[in-house]
Design a protein around this motif. Structure first.
Motif, PDB file in Angstrom:
ATOM      1  N   ILE A   1      -6.361  -3.808  -2.648  1.00  0.00           N
ATOM      2  CA  ILE A   1      -5.975  -4.150  -1.515  1.00  0.00           C
ATOM      3  C   ILE A   1      -6.843  -4.060  -0.367  1.00  0.00           C
TER       4      ILE A   1
ATOM      5  N   LYS B   1       0.034   0.491   7.405  1.00  0.00           N
ATOM      6  CA  LYS B   1       0.560   1.801   6.995  1.00  0.00           C
ATOM      7  C   LYS B   1       0.050   2.950   7.861  1.00  0.00           C
TER       8      LYS B   1
ATOM      9  N   TYR C   1      -3.652  -3.625   6.369  1.00  0.00           N
ATOM     10  CA  TYR C   1      -3.966  -4.244   4.931  1.00  0.00           C
ATOM     11  C   TYR C   1      -3.284  -5.467   4.817  1.00  0.00           C
TER      12      TYR C   1
ATOM     13  N   LEU D   1       0.899  -1.114  -0.141  1.00  0.00           N
ATOM     14  CA  LEU D   1      -0.069  -0.032   0.021  1.00  0.00           C
ATOM     15  C   LEU D   1       1.081   1.268  -0.183  1.00  0.00           C
TER      16      LEU D   1
ATOM     17  N   ASP E   1      -1.872   5.717  -3.190  1.00  0.00           N
ATOM     18  CA  ASP E   1      -3.009   4.917  -3.333  1.00  0.00           C
ATOM     19  C   ASP E   1      -3.980   5.394  -2.046  1.00  0.00           C
TER      20      ASP E   1
END
Length: 129
Positions: free
Chosen positions: A94, A57, A127, A2, A6
């Motif tokens: 994702i 993230k 994720y 990620l 994005d």
């Protein structure tokens, strides 16, 4: 994996800002949302027993709005609410099983050199990898 870009593109779906960016932008335009890497030392999460592995993230979102403190605060709360209420999120194909808000509200960081009010929203995006 990620990426910040994005996340920036995902935030556009909320239709709140006129401008979106990631990383440093020297001449920030009013009504902008910026996406930054939140400084955090994380290691990948490896699950045992057939569960899928995931990573986190860490994100910092800067809402750079205008010279009206009330308007900036309201826009920041609207973005905070929309993110925190998001369900079944998929970003760039994702799967995002969980978004952890790291504060109970947007953080007031005052104004920039031009008197534009800013707020920050910090979060962890979990994720699947």
């Amino acid at each position: 994996m990620l990426f910040l870009n994005d996340v920036k593109d995902w935030l556009k779906q909320f239709n709140l800002a006129e401008h979106y960016y990631m990383g440093k932008l020297d001449n920030k335009l009013d009504k902008s949302i910026g996406v930054y890497q939140l400084n955090a030392n994380r290691t990948p999460r490896k699950c045992i027993g057939g569960l899928e592995s995931y990573d986190i993230k860490p994100i910092s979102i800067l809402l750079h709005w205008n010279n009206d403190a009330n308007d900036t605060e309201r826009q920041a709360y609207d973005l905070y609410r929309k993110i925190s209420e998001s369900r079944d999120v998929v970003i760039n194909n994702i799967e995002i099983p969980y978004i952890e808000m790291l504060s109970s509200e947007p953080i007031d960081v005052g104004t920039d050199d031009k008197g534009i009010y800013e707020r920050v929203i910090e979060l962890n995006i979990y994720y699947k990898i």
